[in-house]
Design a protein around this motif. Sequence first.
Motif, short mmCIF file in Angstrom:
data_model
loop_
_atom_site.label_atom_id
_atom_site.label_comp_id
_atom_site.label_asym_id
_atom_site.label_seq_id
_atom_site.Cartn_x
_atom_site.Cartn_y
_atom_site.Cartn_z
N THR A 180 0.85 -1.18 0.00
CA THR A 180 0.00 0.00 0.00
C THR A 180 0.89 1.24 0.00
N ILE A 232 -7.23 -4.60 -0.13
CA ILE A 232 -7.57 -5.26 1.13
C ILE A 232 -9.07 -5.57 1.18
N GLY A 287 -14.07 3.12 1.70
CA GLY A 287 -12.93 3.65 0.93
C GLY A 287 -12.69 5.11 1.14
N GLU A 288 -13.73 5.86 1.38
CA GLU A 288 -13.59 7.30 1.56
C GLU A 288 -14.88 7.78 2.21
N PRO A 289 -14.85 9.01 2.71
CA PRO A 289 -16.10 9.51 3.30
C PRO A 289 -17.19 9.52 2.23
N THR A 322 -18.47 1.93 6.39
CA THR A 322 -17.44 1.23 7.14
C THR A 322 -16.09 1.91 6.98
N TRP A 328 -12.09 1.75 7.64
CA TRP A 328 -10.96 0.89 7.98
C TRP A 328 -9.85 1.15 7.00
N GLN A 329 -8.80 0.37 7.07
CA GLN A 329 -7.61 0.59 6.24
C GLN A 329 -6.96 -0.74 5.92
N THR A 330 -6.06 -0.72 4.95
CA THR A 330 -5.26 -1.91 4.65
C THR A 330 -4.63 -2.42 5.95
N GLU A 331 -4.14 -1.52 6.77
CA GLU A 331 -3.42 -1.90 7.97
C GLU A 331 -4.33 -2.42 9.08
N ALA A 377 -3.69 6.35 12.77
CA ALA A 377 -4.32 5.89 11.54
C ALA A 377 -3.96 6.75 10.33
N ASP A 409 -5.51 9.56 9.69
CA ASP A 409 -6.70 10.33 9.31
C ASP A 409 -7.05 11.35 10.39
N ARG A 436 -7.16 12.18 5.10
CA ARG A 436 -5.78 11.91 5.48
C ARG A 436 -5.08 13.19 5.96
N ASN A 451 -6.60 10.14 -1.69
CA ASN A 451 -7.56 9.07 -1.88
C ASN A 451 -8.34 9.32 -3.17
N ARG A 464 -5.70 4.39 -2.39
CA ARG A 464 -4.72 5.23 -1.76
C ARG A 464 -3.56 5.50 -2.71
C1 WT7 Z 1 -7.98 5.05 3.95
C2 WT7 Z 1 -7.49 3.62 3.89
C3 WT7 Z 1 -9.91 -0.47 3.69
C4 WT7 Z 1 -10.83 0.24 2.88
C5 WT7 Z 1 -10.35 0.55 1.50
C6 WT7 Z 1 -9.28 1.60 1.45
C7 WT7 Z 1 -10.03 6.13 3.87
C8 WT7 Z 1 -11.60 4.18 4.14
C9 WT7 Z 1 -13.42 5.16 4.83
C10 WT7 Z 1 -14.70 5.58 5.29
C11 WT7 Z 1 -13.86 7.75 5.40
C12 WT7 Z 1 -12.41 6.14 4.68
C13 WT7 Z 1 -9.25 6.62 5.08
C14 WT7 Z 1 -8.30 5.49 5.36
N1 WT7 Z 1 -11.30 5.49 4.23
N2 WT7 Z 1 -12.87 3.97 4.49
N3 WT7 Z 1 -15.71 4.73 5.45
N4 WT7 Z 1 -14.87 6.89 5.56
N5 WT7 Z 1 -12.63 7.44 4.96
O1 WT7 Z 1 -8.15 1.12 2.12
O2 WT7 Z 1 -6.29 1.99 0.70
O3 WT7 Z 1 -5.90 1.22 3.06
O4 WT7 Z 1 -7.12 3.36 2.56
O5 WT7 Z 1 -9.19 5.17 3.23
O6 WT7 Z 1 -8.55 7.78 4.72
O7 WT7 Z 1 -7.14 5.86 6.06
P1 WT7 Z 1 -6.80 1.89 2.10
#
Ligand code: WT7
Length: 664
Positions: free
Chosen positions: A277, A323, A400-402, A425, A427-430, A513, A515, A530, A536, A541
């Motif tokens: 990532t 992820i 993935g994003e807001p 939902t 979350w993140q790759t991590e 995180a 964010d 971020r 994003n 990412r």
């Molecule tokens: C970043 C993680 C794991 C999901 C796919 C992306 C943003 C992810 C949301 C949400 C607002 C979100 C954050 C985060 N993000 N979901 N529901 N609301 N922001 O995975 O490539 O690891 O990116 O995606 O900024 O840090 P990723």
Amino acid sequence: MTTTTTDEQPTSVAVYPPHPRLVNPEGREKPWVSSMAEYEALYKESIEEPSRFWTRMANETLSWDRPFSQVSQGSLKDGDMAWFPDGRLNVAYNCVDRWASKDPSRVAFLYEADEPGQATKVTYGELLAQVCSLANVLTSFGLRKGETVAIYMPMIPEAAVAMLACARLGLVHTVVFAGFSSSSLAERVADARARVVITADEGLRGGRPIRTKAIVDEALKSCPDVEKVLVFRRTGNESVSFSAPRDVWWHEAVAAQRPYCPPVPVSAEDPLFLLYTSGSTGKPKGVVHTSGGYLLGAGLTLKYVFDIHDGDVFCCTADIGWITGHSYVVYGPLALGATSVIFESVPTYPDASRYWRLVEEHKITQFYTAPTAIRALRRHGDDFVTRCDLSSLRVIGSVGEPINPEAWSWYNEVVGGSRCAVVDTYWQTETGSHVITPLPCATPAKPGSATFPFFGVELAILDPTTGVELEGDDVSGVLAIKRPWPSMARTIAGDHKRFLDTYLNPYPGYYFAGDGASRDADGYYWIRGRVDDVINVSGHRMSTAEVESALIGHKAVAESAVVGAPDELTGQAICAFVTLKDGFETTDVLKGELVKEVRTRIGPIATPKTLILVDELPKTRSGKIIRRILRKVVAGEADQLGDLSTLSDPSILDVLITKVAAAL
Ligand code: WT7
């Protein structure tokens, strides 16, 4: 640190309680959690009695070869977390054998191929045979537990088969998204030290072939350590190059193997996969996930967040290269013995009804996609949705994003018919699995808020400068997590120091995180975007540094600075500023070449939407580029540039603002 997206939450927003038909279903099983009180009780137990909570969850959800005697050890302070450390299990056994032995005809995957009307099923019985045969092929290549295999494949069931075959042998897989270029693939294959690459002859997306194998061939020119390339025949195009003995056809190799292979039990802490990532620097990070904690996180979140019951058909549209595809196309659904849809096509092929026809045809009960797709489909109009029968849907998710309130409402009303739960939902790759999310039959939703923490996740909002935790409600700062959770990443492959420096050292004792976030007066969490140099784009990412270094790779480029510009469709879009070396002229041809440079070095997903050639970049007196100024200018906030005392030459601003206005 600066926050890249800062939409303030409206002071008062509508609250959507769960629909009564979900909370009290007729003729269906009761939801796993049907009230806030139930959620709160479980959450409280997960925080106050973690040992009891996680022992129960891990034993209910997974099957262990050797039971664990301890739930977790280690701390965020020291970065030595481990979950179920003396437990042993096999991930493929948990995901396949358990269900195949109970009912081999149960459907594991519904494969919706690129061309509509060609869906096929893979039952758990068939999956077991395929995974075993392939695992035997991998063994015949001399691969042994702990080695890494790279997977570069289209969205076909065989991609999941490849992942599970690795898991069956305790091999570590690293799936590289098939939209990445040959050089990105090469970088990942080399970093992971993979000796074997699993791929396909070609992919198909929206009726167009993708030259998958040719990209692998190109990548492997710089990966001398790769000994075998296993090629699945997807299109059968005879012009695809094939050079034995390095290249081996999947169908031939598999035909030679017995369709059973004993699963290799591994430690809960043995790595299951690496997933690369983007981070703040140009070099992607190989995030390491484990076998026990990760699988538990993926299965448990899917069960509770989408309220999965027997007979449900779950569809997550993410590619397995991300992820989301790992956790919610493959591991989460299979850990529960559910049916998961593998979607090879694009949402607008042959027209903007594709997703909704899919729901109708397969009677999908839970659907999970990204805000960017929701926004794009909304533009095509409601007819594409309303002409389909979506009555099977219960829970629709976003990731993935807001998600902006307009897209949320459209998703809720037009797709969900105002009778489904929308789960946003975060979350993140991590994080491996959801960390902030509503539960569909319990949590009153507020559009744009990911709401509350999942079980075991203890959140904090920190003051970005002092690192002090901001107590109480109605606070904003950076998002952090206060204690380890099972599915969190354990390290970065080959670079534990970078893991510590990125996530654990910025605020000692916390997982950082990356964010910005706030907690409103009702305790709901709102993600602000971020706070690092990661942008994003369509939920993917991108590291600004990676795009910058691709641009600098072109002979004409002296310097570059890349920032995210707000974009109605993709959330953020890549905006690149470039200065040229002496002797190079600003022409459209050169601009085209620069964009191409990024596409070939990283992949089409990194294509700059806007490329602006300038004579000067805003810099400090010591020569550091001030990206904050560029971010403000592209966001149309040139009147709020803030403190400019460090800017060495303020006279460049007017030209910059004019150029941006002309380009955007
Ligand atoms: C970043 C993680 C794991 C999901 C796919 C992306 C943003 C992810 C949301 C949400 C607002 C979100 C954050 C985060 N993000 N979901 N529901 N609301 N922001 O995975 O490539 O690891 O990116 O995606 O900024 O840090 P990723």
